[in-house]
Design a protein around this motif. Structure first.
Motif, mmCIF file in Angstrom:
data_model
loop_
_atom_site.group_PDB
_atom_site.id
_atom_site.type_symbol
_atom_site.label_atom_id
_atom_site.label_comp_id
_atom_site.label_asym_id
_atom_site.label_seq_id
_atom_site.Cartn_x
_atom_site.Cartn_y
_atom_site.Cartn_z
ATOM 1 N N LEU A 204 1.149 -1.556 0.104
ATOM 2 C CA LEU A 204 -0.074 -0.451 -0.098
ATOM 3 C C LEU A 204 0.624 1.610 -0.067
ATOM 4 O O LEU A 204 1.438 1.168 0.733
ATOM 5 N N ALA A 205 0.289 1.952 -0.650
ATOM 6 C CA ALA A 205 1.492 3.248 -0.628
ATOM 7 C C ALA A 205 -0.073 4.369 -1.267
ATOM 8 O O ALA A 205 -1.119 3.879 -1.934
ATOM 9 N N THR A 206 0.543 5.198 -1.011
ATOM 10 C CA THR A 206 -0.148 7.021 0.219
ATOM 11 C C THR A 206 -0.084 8.208 -0.505
ATOM 12 O O THR A 206 1.372 8.458 0.226
ATOM 13 N N VAL A 207 -0.230 9.164 -0.880
ATOM 14 C CA VAL A 207 -0.156 10.742 -0.022
ATOM 15 C C VAL A 207 -1.141 11.091 0.385
ATOM 16 O O VAL A 207 -2.136 11.001 0.125
ATOM 17 N N ASN A 208 -0.887 11.894 1.868
ATOM 18 C CA ASN A 208 -1.603 12.029 2.455
ATOM 19 C C ASN A 208 -1.917 13.571 3.102
ATOM 20 O O ASN A 208 -0.119 14.546 2.832
ATOM 21 N N TYR A 209 -2.369 14.264 3.107
ATOM 22 C CA TYR A 209 -2.663 15.509 3.179
ATOM 23 C C TYR A 209 -3.592 15.619 4.502
ATOM 24 O O TYR A 209 -4.633 14.932 4.613
ATOM 25 N N THR A 210 -2.930 16.457 5.505
ATOM 26 C CA THR A 210 -3.475 17.220 6.306
ATOM 27 C C THR A 210 -4.714 18.009 6.663
ATOM 28 O O THR A 210 -3.877 19.511 6.068
ATOM 29 N N PHE A 211 -5.611 17.976 7.158
ATOM 30 C CA PHE A 211 -6.774 18.925 7.476
ATOM 31 C C PHE A 211 -6.539 19.252 8.461
ATOM 32 O O PHE A 211 -6.934 21.490 8.560
ATOM 33 N N SER A 212 -6.689 18.654 9.528
ATOM 34 C CA SER A 212 -6.441 19.516 10.616
ATOM 35 C C SER A 212 -5.864 18.170 11.944
ATOM 36 O O SER A 212 -5.490 17.004 10.906
ATOM 37 N N ASP A 213 -5.873 18.435 13.199
ATOM 38 C CA ASP A 213 -4.640 17.169 14.076
ATOM 39 C C ASP A 213 -5.075 16.439 13.877
ATOM 40 O O ASP A 213 -4.942 15.356 14.378
ATOM 41 N N ARG A 214 -6.816 16.468 13.236
ATOM 42 C CA ARG A 214 -7.031 15.415 13.897
ATOM 43 C C ARG A 214 -8.152 14.335 13.020
ATOM 44 O O ARG A 214 -8.074 13.498 12.364
ATOM 45 N N VAL A 215 -7.631 15.316 10.978
ATOM 46 C CA VAL A 215 -8.658 14.882 9.971
ATOM 47 C C VAL A 215 -7.662 15.249 9.197
ATOM 48 O O VAL A 215 -6.855 15.854 8.345
ATOM 49 N N SER A 216 -7.270 13.543 7.929
ATOM 50 C CA SER A 216 -6.466 13.999 6.834
ATOM 51 C C SER A 216 -7.143 12.682 5.934
ATOM 52 O O SER A 216 -7.916 11.967 6.631
ATOM 53 N N ALA A 217 -6.692 12.901 4.776
ATOM 54 C CA ALA A 217 -7.310 12.964 3.445
ATOM 55 C C ALA A 217 -5.988 11.657 2.719
ATOM 56 O O ALA A 217 -4.902 12.141 3.090
ATOM 57 N N SER A 218 -5.758 10.579 2.364
ATOM 58 C CA SER A 218 -5.193 9.987 1.576
ATOM 59 C C SER A 218 -5.579 9.451 0.288
ATOM 60 O O SER A 218 -6.943 8.621 0.031
ATOM 61 N N ALA A 219 -4.368 9.324 -0.565
ATOM 62 C CA ALA A 219 -4.822 8.857 -1.666
ATOM 63 C C ALA A 219 -4.177 7.938 -2.331
ATOM 64 O O ALA A 219 -2.746 7.937 -2.107
#
Length: 250
Positions: A204-219
């Protein structure tokens, strides 16, 4: 799916539900000592047959000790022609001659859980690396309805069967912060070693973006491969495709 950077508190827990647009390629026998069926399906084909699918990734850390869990459940119904078949005996004692053709409807439920624990061997602000070991649990249930031509007439039989096994696995997980909000992550494992399946591996390989201290998204992209052939059951398959997930940190 994005890990907590090393400068975060000494403990961390996160849950990441995700979507996996996986295609399927391999050879599968839906019941013990039955004919092996070659399967090659794109994600759109799988989606057409999908009744339900759920995927979740769990990750935790206390100091340098880490835990990784990945759970998936998929329920599909597939109908297709079968044959010509080799000679074999149906449940109920009917012997089918070689060359028999017909139609099959297969309702398949698959549960897979990979649970691993480990230790953070590298813990730097710009890079972390976790060594992991654990087990992958498989349970597959098939309900099959066969309608087969037999001597100018047809015979219909329904049959349900389930089987499962456990594979030991070893792996690693790496995390690379790129910017304050952007990061890269990779996780791989390999196992089986004839203890359950002959071989299984995942990546599994992902690029991740953090929106806040608690929430992030990955693709990213995920592959799960297994070669199981034991006791008359065959499950030699590879699932692969893009993933998209959200992570909630506690």
């Amino acid at each position: 799916m994005a890990s907590i950077p090393s400068e975060q508190p000494n403990w961390a827990l996160q849950i990441s539900p995700y979507m996996w647009a996986a295609g399927l390629n391999g050879d599968i026998s839906p019941f013990r000592r039955g004919p092996t069926i070659g399967v090659e399906k794109s994600f759109s084909d799988v989606l057409d047959n999908l009744n339900f699918g759920g995927f979740v990734n769990v990750w935790g850390r206390y100091g340098r000790f880490v835990f990784s869990g990945d759970i998936m459940y998929v329920d599909t119904t597939d109908s297709h022609g079968v044959g010509p078949l080799p000679p074999f005996r149906l449940p109920g004692g009917i012997v089918l001659p070689a060359g028999t053709r017909g139609d099959a409807t297969v309702d398949t439920k698959q549960f897979t859980a990979t649970l691993q624990g480990g230790y953070r061997v590298v813990d730097r602000p710009g890079f972390t690396l976790d060594a992991l070991a654990g087990a992958r649990f498989w349970h597959i249930s098939n309900d099959v309805m066969l309608t087969l031509g037999l001597g100018g007439s047809s015979v219909t039989r329904s049959y349900g069967e389930s089987f499962g096994w456990v594979d030991p696995v070893v792996g690693a997980r790496a995390f690379f912060p790129v910017t304050e909000k952007l990061s890269l992550q990779a996780q791989v494992d390999i196992g089986g070693f004839d203890a359950g399946s002959k071989l299984t591996w995942s990546a599994l390989a992902t690029v991740n973006y953090t929106f806040s201290d608690r929430v992030s998204a990955s693709a990213g992209y995920k592959v799960l491969d297994v070669h199981y052939d034991r006791g008359g059951h065959v499950y030699d398959a590879r699932l692969s495709g893009p993933v998209l997930g959200m992570t909630y940190r506690f």
